[in-house]
Motif scaffolding. Structure first.
Motif, PDB file in Angstrom:
ATOM      1  N   SER A 194     -22.914  27.206  52.049  1.00  0.00           N
ATOM      2  CA  SER A 194     -23.247  26.071  52.921  1.00  0.00           C
ATOM      3  C   SER A 194     -22.473  26.119  54.233  1.00  0.00           C
ATOM      4  O   SER A 194     -23.033  25.888  55.308  1.00  0.00           O
ATOM      5  CB  SER A 194     -22.946  24.748  52.209  1.00  0.00           C
ATOM      6  OG  SER A 194     -23.767  24.589  51.100  1.00  0.00           O
ATOM      7  N   ILE A 195     -21.189  26.421  54.172  1.00  0.00           N
ATOM      8  CA  ILE A 195     -20.358  26.484  55.381  1.00  0.00           C
ATOM      9  C   ILE A 195     -20.854  27.579  56.318  1.00  0.00           C
ATOM     10  O   ILE A 195     -20.925  27.384  57.541  1.00  0.00           O
ATOM     11  CB  ILE A 195     -18.873  26.693  55.009  1.00  0.00           C
ATOM     12  CG1 ILE A 195     -18.314  25.412  54.391  1.00  0.00           C
ATOM     13  CG2 ILE A 195     -18.051  27.116  56.217  1.00  0.00           C
ATOM     14  CD1 ILE A 195     -16.922  25.559  53.816  1.00  0.00           C
ATOM     15  N   LEU A 196     -21.203  28.732  55.762  1.00  0.00           N
ATOM     16  CA  LEU A 196     -21.670  29.843  56.595  1.00  0.00           C
ATOM     17  C   LEU A 196     -23.019  29.550  57.242  1.00  0.00           C
ATOM     18  O   LEU A 196     -23.263  29.925  58.389  1.00  0.00           O
ATOM     19  CB  LEU A 196     -21.729  31.128  55.765  1.00  0.00           C
ATOM     20  CG  LEU A 196     -20.379  31.693  55.333  1.00  0.00           C
ATOM     21  CD1 LEU A 196     -20.562  32.818  54.324  1.00  0.00           C
ATOM     22  CD2 LEU A 196     -19.575  32.173  56.535  1.00  0.00           C
ATOM     23  N   VAL A 197     -23.889  28.862  56.526  1.00  0.00           N
ATOM     24  CA  VAL A 197     -25.204  28.504  57.078  1.00  0.00           C
ATOM     25  C   VAL A 197     -25.048  27.371  58.099  1.00  0.00           C
ATOM     26  O   VAL A 197     -25.555  27.457  59.216  1.00  0.00           O
ATOM     27  CB  VAL A 197     -26.193  28.115  55.955  1.00  0.00           C
ATOM     28  CG1 VAL A 197     -27.464  27.497  56.536  1.00  0.00           C
ATOM     29  CG2 VAL A 197     -26.534  29.335  55.114  1.00  0.00           C
ATOM     30  N   ASP A 198     -24.318  26.314  57.717  1.00  0.00           N
ATOM     31  CA  ASP A 198     -24.126  25.167  58.612  1.00  0.00           C
ATOM     32  C   ASP A 198     -23.366  25.551  59.878  1.00  0.00           C
ATOM     33  O   ASP A 198     -23.586  24.966  60.938  1.00  0.00           O
ATOM     34  CB  ASP A 198     -23.393  24.035  57.892  1.00  0.00           C
ATOM     35  CG  ASP A 198     -24.210  23.427  56.761  1.00  0.00           C
ATOM     36  OD1 ASP A 198     -25.439  23.675  56.694  1.00  0.00           O
ATOM     37  OD2 ASP A 198     -23.613  22.711  55.926  1.00  0.00           O
ATOM     38  N   GLY A 199     -22.472  26.531  59.778  1.00  0.00           N
ATOM     39  CA  GLY A 199     -21.709  26.992  60.939  1.00  0.00           C
ATOM     40  C   GLY A 199     -22.491  27.933  61.841  1.00  0.00           C
ATOM     41  O   GLY A 199     -21.980  28.376  62.871  1.00  0.00           O
TER      42      GLY A 199
END
Length: 151
Positions: free
Chosen positions: A75-80
């Motif tokens: 999620s962090i990698l996609v949202d970032g």
């Protein structure tokens, strides 16, 4: 949470699932992202309960199972904006479980605080490799009771 075994009480923290152990400080995990070599590596849960992965804010991992860390990292990698969801494949595997201190009380020969999952002298000198599965025989109630001298 306490578990009754004969007349000895062993206090162990239990995760939300019966299939995996929650992460604790000192546990080492291997992150593999085929399209993101700059994020790949072996990371250790620090004393604050976080993983420090380059280019990312501290990732909370304390008390989470590896699969939950994998989902959060995704999620962090996609949202970032680092990856598109359809192209991202993240793998998180345990490399080494850290020793854990637990308290054993009741009718044991040596009640008190014991350290379980302590690596042997041979294990301390070996290069860590990722292990499959989430099971460790030395991070259990049985090990805690043995460390306390038995019941």
């Amino acid at each position: 949470m306490g578990t009754f075994c004969g007349s000895a009480i062993v206090a162990l923290s239990v995760g939300t699932s019966t299939h995996a152990l929650p992460l604790s400080p000192g546990d080492r995990i291997k992150v593999s992202i085929p399209e993101g070599e700059e994020f790949n590596g072996i990371y250790e849960v620090n004393f604050n309960g976080n993983l420090e992965i380059p280019y990312l804010p501290p990732l909370p991992a304390l008390g989470l199972e590896p699969e939950q860390v994998q989902q959060t990292l995704t999620s962090i990698l996609v949202d970032g904006g680092f990856f598109q969801p359809s192209f991202l494949r993240v793998s998180v595997n345990i490399v080494q479980w850290a020793p854990v201190a637990v308290f054993v009380s009741g009718t044991t020969f040596q009640p008190g605080r014991v350290l379980i999952n302590e690596p042997s002298d041979i294990e301390k000198t070996q290069i860590p490799v990722a292990v499959t599965g989430q099971y460790t025989t030395k991070r259990s109630i049985t090990e805690a009771l043995q460390r306390a001298g038995g019941i």
